[in-house]
Design a protein around this motif. Structure first.
Motif, PDB file in Angstrom:
ATOM      1  N   UNK A 213     -35.476  19.462  -0.891  1.00 58.60           N
ATOM      2  CA  UNK A 213     -35.979  19.154  -2.217  1.00 58.60           C
ATOM      3  C   UNK A 213     -37.301  19.832  -2.510  1.00 58.60           C
ATOM      4  N   UNK A 214     -38.143  19.957  -1.492  1.00 56.22           N
ATOM      5  CA  UNK A 214     -39.405  20.686  -1.657  1.00 56.22           C
ATOM      6  C   UNK A 214     -39.132  22.161  -1.939  1.00 56.22           C
ATOM      7  N   UNK A 215     -38.187  22.728  -1.187  1.00 57.85           N
ATOM      8  CA  UNK A 215     -37.794  24.119  -1.406  1.00 57.85           C
ATOM      9  C   UNK A 215     -37.248  24.309  -2.818  1.00 57.85           C
ATOM     10  N   UNK A 216     -36.369  23.403  -3.243  1.00 60.09           N
ATOM     11  CA  UNK A 216     -35.748  23.524  -4.561  1.00 60.09           C
ATOM     12  C   UNK A 216     -36.784  23.411  -5.678  1.00 60.09           C
ATOM     13  N   UNK A 217     -37.781  22.563  -5.489  1.00 61.97           N
ATOM     14  CA  UNK A 217     -38.836  22.435  -6.493  1.00 61.97           C
ATOM     15  C   UNK A 217     -39.602  23.741  -6.664  1.00 61.97           C
ATOM     16  N   UNK A 218     -39.965  24.368  -5.555  1.00 58.03           N
ATOM     17  CA  UNK A 218     -40.684  25.644  -5.629  1.00 58.03           C
ATOM     18  C   UNK A 218     -39.814  26.701  -6.295  1.00 58.03           C
TER      19      UNK A 218
ATOM     20  N   UNK B  94     -29.835  25.269  -3.518  1.00 55.61           N
ATOM     21  CA  UNK B  94     -30.924  25.888  -2.756  1.00 55.61           C
ATOM     22  C   UNK B  94     -30.850  27.403  -2.932  1.00 55.61           C
ATOM     23  N   UNK B  95     -31.259  27.930  -4.074  1.00 58.84           N
ATOM     24  CA  UNK B  95     -31.146  29.364  -4.352  1.00 58.84           C
ATOM     25  C   UNK B  95     -31.793  30.203  -3.252  1.00 58.84           C
ATOM     26  N   UNK B  96     -31.035  31.186  -2.753  1.00 57.40           N
ATOM     27  CA  UNK B  96     -31.552  32.055  -1.703  1.00 57.40           C
ATOM     28  C   UNK B  96     -31.213  31.601  -0.302  1.00 57.40           C
ATOM     29  N   UNK B  97     -30.614  30.412  -0.157  1.00 53.87           N
ATOM     30  CA  UNK B  97     -30.207  29.905   1.153  1.00 53.87           C
ATOM     31  C   UNK B  97     -28.684  29.887   1.212  1.00 53.87           C
TER      32      UNK B  97
END
Length: 329
Positions: free
Chosen positions: A281-286, A52-55
């Protein structure tokens, strides 16, 4: 009946920014956002989550800064998720009942820093079990519903005593909302809300979250016997109806973007606040699309969040809460 062209030109109201704002049917503000934060042991820890880049995972002493940031940005609520160390994970998940566990420490830290900030806490046993499931497991692998509910009530009361404002049962055990509501009322926590994960699907989009809380490596089997089948929508309405009848103040659909139809169905059928979780997973996709240069991040984030609101959400749990609040500010 609409007049025909050119008496009616639908582009007229889109010509200028002020007009587009005036005619917007759906609005999005920082007050619509809940910020999920992962908590870990130690002091001075800011631990990046690889998937989760940025988290980051934050130690408890770093939460005051996060609370201050949330209030400054107009974000009304933080949701807490613990990364429980392996030596504290047991078959019975007893660490969930420890009044000094990581989540209880985190609740108190947030409330000390910003008493007026809402604190939402997840209720399920997967952060605490050695098998990674949300409930207690029989020797044959079955997840035991009723004995799990008893533990979930204890977990909820433990978190309410620490100062939690919203109890959010995500376990998907039958009957747990009624039991938790009775437990809260019985101990005088009549103002503590329940936001039920009412329609939580057995989704492929949870992988990065399980990395973040450290449960992925422990999970034995899958969660399909208690989380919902992605093929089903009418069943979601039954789940929501049960949770409302049992005392939920609001309900949640999880994941978010693949289930916008469920959000709309719930909103149209029931007169209660509906929330969505824009999951890991939605966050990671973006993030992956942005890194590949195929999406413009700021626009994509706001568009997805606006989509949740348009589908009928009262609010959204999103890791993009600080970024979105800044963009909206």
């Amino acid at each position: 009946m609409t007049a025909s062209y050119p008496a009616t030109r639908l582009r007229r109201t889109r010509v200028a920014p002020w007009s587009r704002s005036l005619h917007a049917e759906t609005t999005l503000s920082p007050a619509d956002l809940i910020w999920p934060i992962f908590v870990t042991e130690g002091r001075g820890v800011t631990d990046p989550i690889r998937t989760m880049p940025g988290v980051d995972r934050l130690s408890v002493d770093r939460l005051a800064a996060a609370a201050n940031e949330a209030v400054a940005l107009g974000i009304p609520c933080i949701a807490l998720f613990p990364n429980t160390q392996g030596h504290l994970r047991t078959e019975d998940g007893k660490e969930a009942l420890n009044p000094d566990n990581l989540v209880c420490q985190a609740i108190k830290a947030l409330k000390d820093a910003q008493p007026g900030l809402g604190v939402l806490v997840d209720v399920a046993l997967d952060p605490y079990t050695s098998h990674g499931h949300d409930g207690l497991m029989h020797d044959d692998g079955r997840i035991l519903n009723d004995v799990t509910v008893e533990v979930l009530v204890g977990q909820s009361l433990n978190q309410a005593r620490a100062g939690a404002d919203i109890i959010a049962p995500s376990d998907m055990m039958d009957g747990r909302v009624a039991a938790i509501r009775a437990g809260l009322e019985g101990e005088g926590f009549c103002d503590v809300q329940i936001m039920a994960y009412a329609a939580k699907y057995a989704s492929a989009f949870y992988g990065p979250f399980r990395d973040a809380v450290g449960s992925g490596g422990y999970l034995k089997g899958d969660k399909k016997t208690y989380q919902m089948d992605p093929a089903n929508s009418r069943e979601a309405l039954r789940e929501v109806a049960f949770d409302i009848a049992e005392g939920a103040d609001s309900v949640m659909v999880k994941p978010g973007m693949p289930y916008l139809d469920i959000i709309r169905m719930v909103r149209d059928r029931f007169d209660v606040p509906v929330f969505a979780y824009q999951v890991s997973g939605e966050y990671a996709l973006i993030e992956a699309a942005v890194a590949a240069g195929v999406l413009e991040k700021d626009r994509a984030v706001l568009e997805t969040l606006l989509g949740f609101k348009r589908a009928g959400c009262s609010g959204v749990l999103t890791y993009y809460a600080p970024l979105a609040a800044k963009l909206l500010g």
